[in-house]
Design a protein around this motif. Structure first.
Motif, short mmCIF file in Angstrom:
data_model
loop_
_atom_site.label_atom_id
_atom_site.label_comp_id
_atom_site.label_asym_id
_atom_site.label_seq_id
_atom_site.Cartn_x
_atom_site.Cartn_y
_atom_site.Cartn_z
N MET A 1 19.95 -11.05 19.03
CA MET A 1 19.31 -11.62 20.22
C MET A 1 18.29 -10.64 20.79
O MET A 1 18.61 -9.50 21.10
N LYS A 2 17.04 -11.09 20.91
CA LYS A 2 16.01 -10.24 21.49
C LYS A 2 16.18 -10.16 23.00
O LYS A 2 16.29 -11.18 23.69
N LYS A 3 16.21 -8.95 23.51
CA LYS A 3 16.38 -8.77 24.95
C LYS A 3 15.06 -8.93 25.69
O LYS A 3 13.98 -8.69 25.13
N ILE A 4 15.16 -9.33 26.95
CA ILE A 4 13.99 -9.42 27.82
C ILE A 4 13.83 -8.06 28.50
O ILE A 4 14.73 -7.59 29.22
N SER A 5 12.71 -7.42 28.27
CA SER A 5 12.49 -6.11 28.89
C SER A 5 11.90 -6.31 30.28
O SER A 5 10.81 -6.86 30.44
N VAL A 6 12.65 -5.87 31.28
CA VAL A 6 12.27 -6.06 32.69
C VAL A 6 12.09 -4.69 33.33
O VAL A 6 12.99 -3.83 33.27
N ALA A 7 10.95 -4.49 33.96
CA ALA A 7 10.70 -3.28 34.76
C ALA A 7 10.78 -3.65 36.24
O ALA A 7 10.16 -4.63 36.67
N ILE A 8 11.54 -2.91 36.99
CA ILE A 8 11.60 -3.10 38.45
C ILE A 8 10.90 -1.93 39.12
O ILE A 8 11.20 -0.76 38.83
N MET A 9 9.95 -2.23 39.98
CA MET A 9 9.32 -1.18 40.79
C MET A 9 10.30 -0.79 41.89
O MET A 9 10.52 -1.55 42.84
N ALA A 10 10.90 0.37 41.75
CA ALA A 10 12.09 0.72 42.55
C ALA A 10 11.80 1.61 43.75
O ALA A 10 12.73 2.01 44.45
N ASP A 11 10.54 1.90 44.04
CA ASP A 11 10.25 2.76 45.20
C ASP A 11 10.80 2.17 46.50
O ASP A 11 11.25 2.89 47.38
N GLU A 12 10.74 0.85 46.63
CA GLU A 12 11.25 0.20 47.84
C GLU A 12 12.75 0.41 47.98
O GLU A 12 13.27 0.57 49.09
N PHE A 13 13.46 0.42 46.88
CA PHE A 13 14.89 0.70 46.88
C PHE A 13 15.15 2.15 47.28
O PHE A 13 16.09 2.45 48.03
N ASP A 14 14.31 3.07 46.84
CA ASP A 14 14.51 4.50 47.12
C ASP A 14 14.36 4.82 48.60
O ASP A 14 15.05 5.70 49.11
N ARG A 15 13.44 4.12 49.27
CA ARG A 15 13.09 4.52 50.63
C ARG A 15 14.26 4.40 51.59
O ARG A 15 14.49 5.29 52.40
N ARG A 16 14.99 3.28 51.54
CA ARG A 16 16.10 3.08 52.47
C ARG A 16 17.26 2.42 51.74
O ARG A 16 17.58 1.26 51.98
N PRO A 17 17.91 3.18 50.86
CA PRO A 17 18.98 2.56 50.06
C PRO A 17 20.12 1.99 50.89
O PRO A 17 20.80 1.06 50.47
N GLU A 18 20.33 2.51 52.12
CA GLU A 18 21.42 1.98 52.95
C GLU A 18 21.09 0.60 53.51
O GLU A 18 21.98 -0.12 53.96
N ARG A 19 19.80 0.21 53.46
CA ARG A 19 19.38 -1.09 53.99
C ARG A 19 18.91 -2.04 52.89
O ARG A 19 18.33 -3.07 53.17
N THR A 20 19.14 -1.67 51.64
CA THR A 20 18.60 -2.46 50.55
C THR A 20 19.73 -2.92 49.63
O THR A 20 19.69 -2.75 48.41
N ARG A 21 20.74 -3.52 50.21
CA ARG A 21 21.91 -3.92 49.43
C ARG A 21 21.58 -5.02 48.43
O ARG A 21 22.17 -5.09 47.36
#
Length: 376
Positions: A1-21
């Motif tokens: 099965m060929k996987k779908i390669s997904v990139a997530i731009m994660a800077d928004e997650f880094d900035r406030r991880p306590e508010r990004t559940r």
């Protein structure tokens, strides 16, 4: 099965991880999905964040400039990398110019609504750039994900997006609210905040203009003036008095001003307790793509007063008191109804508790996953 390669731009997650559940939950679920090959792309290493050890990580080489460092870092990565992805997923619609240069075949953007363009507030240079970048170059975006049917239509209107490009994914209720806090814990925490149980109205959120906190204060003072025996406090959590006055002006002269409490940042673990201890939650903003506090309060068994505009009637259904948010008289009457009508309050608690079960993580994640699979 060929996987779908997904990139997530994660800077928004880094900035406030306590508010990004939501971001965390999405990343964790994608890691566990067999046909998804996940990569997290960001600007700064976060060695303490374990998620970067469970997925492939790309740290874009940081460029340090007097202005525009993040943009330059992003652009250099796009122009020099040998990476290639099926999909890039952005957590917010504030895309950099030339976002289409990212090495992915498809672009997916989580867009809560059209508030970036339509809501009140100062038009800063970044806001202007981001809004018009989206309007002028949305042809490079394959799918925009909204968080309600209202938000779906607002995105189409605000950013001139073809309707077939927008998908609706309702926000889910976080597991923090899966079970009501124990009464002993509620009393202990409320004591630390100096709050009497079941004797305060509460708003939790930011103090921006579209949040309508000024009208909420005016309504509360009107309610107190009209009900001489009332003793409820008004709790405004999430900002300071100084922030309130900066946006809404000085507090009105009233003998009841002393009963308005300003709390700043509220720890995530305390939010269900503050909801549970309240007489009612007042969330009467002027523009929301969804309005998460509505379902959070319902899950805590607390009656909700919310607005008759934008997405809030859609989210609340028939399980809340819905009022004109621009009318302090209507808001004051809602306070009176909640306080004087125990049968109404009990009915709102019952219907609200049933309503919140509609908003599940399984529904939210399946929508996102369906979008990824559709594109490839």
């Amino acid at each position: 099965m060929k996987k779908i390669s997904v990139a997530i731009m994660a800077d928004e997650f880094d900035r406030r991880p306590e508010r990004t559940r939501f971001y965390r939950h999405l990343i964790e679920s994608l890691i566990k999905t067999p046909d998804i090959d996940l990569t997290l792309v960001h600007s700064d290493p976060m060695p303490e964040e374990m998620l970067y050890q469970r997925a492939r990580e790309v740290v874009m080489p940081r460029m340090h400039l007097p202005w525009g460092s993040h943009f330059a870092t992003f652009l250099r990565y796009c122009l020099t990398t040998k990476d290639r992805f099926d999909i890039v997923y952005y957590f917010k619609p504030r895309l950099f110019p030339f976002f289409w240069l990212f090495p992915a075949n498809h672009v997916v953007v989580l867009t809560h609504g059209g508030g970036e363009r339509l809501s009140q507030g100062k038009w800063t240079l970044p806001r202007f750039v981001f809004v018009w970048n989206l309007i002028l170059f949305q042809k490079h975006i394959d799918i925009l994900i909204s968080v309600s049917e209202y938000a779906n239509k607002e995105i189409v209107y605000a950013f001139h997006v073809p309707p077939e490009k927008v998908r609706t994914m309702y926000t889910y209720l976080d597991s923090t609210y899966s079970s009501p806090p124990k009464d002993k814990i509620v009393r202990q925490v409320l004591t630390t905040y100096g709050l009497p149980k079941q004797n305060y109205f509460i708003y939790i959120g930011r103090f921006r203009m579209h949040k309508n906190v000024g009208n909420l204060v005016a309504a509360y003072l009107r309610y107190r003036e009209q009900n001489s025996h009332a003793t409820e406090l008004l709790v405004l959590a999430g900002g300071s008095k100084e922030e309130y006055e900066q946006n809404f002006g000085p507090l009105p002269l009233s003998p009841f001003i002393k009963d308005i409490r300003f709390f700043g940042y509220i720890p995530t673990e305390h939010m269900p307790i503050l909801y549970t201890g309240a007489r009612a939650v007042a969330f009467v903003t002027l523009n929301e793509g969804f309005g998460v506090p509505i379902i959070e309060a319902m899950a805590c068994g607390t009656p909700v007063i919310t607005s008759s505009v934008t997405s809030m009637p859609e989210v609340a259904g028939d399980a809340a008191l819905i009022v004109n948010p621009r009318s302090p008289e209507a808001l004051a009457e809602a306070f009176t109804l909640i306080s004087r009508n125990p049968a109404l309050r009990a009915e709102l608690i019952k219907s609200g508790f049933a309503r919140h079960h509609f908003f599940t993580w399984e529904k939210s994640f399946s929508t996102t996953l369906a979008v990824f699979r559709e594109l490839v």
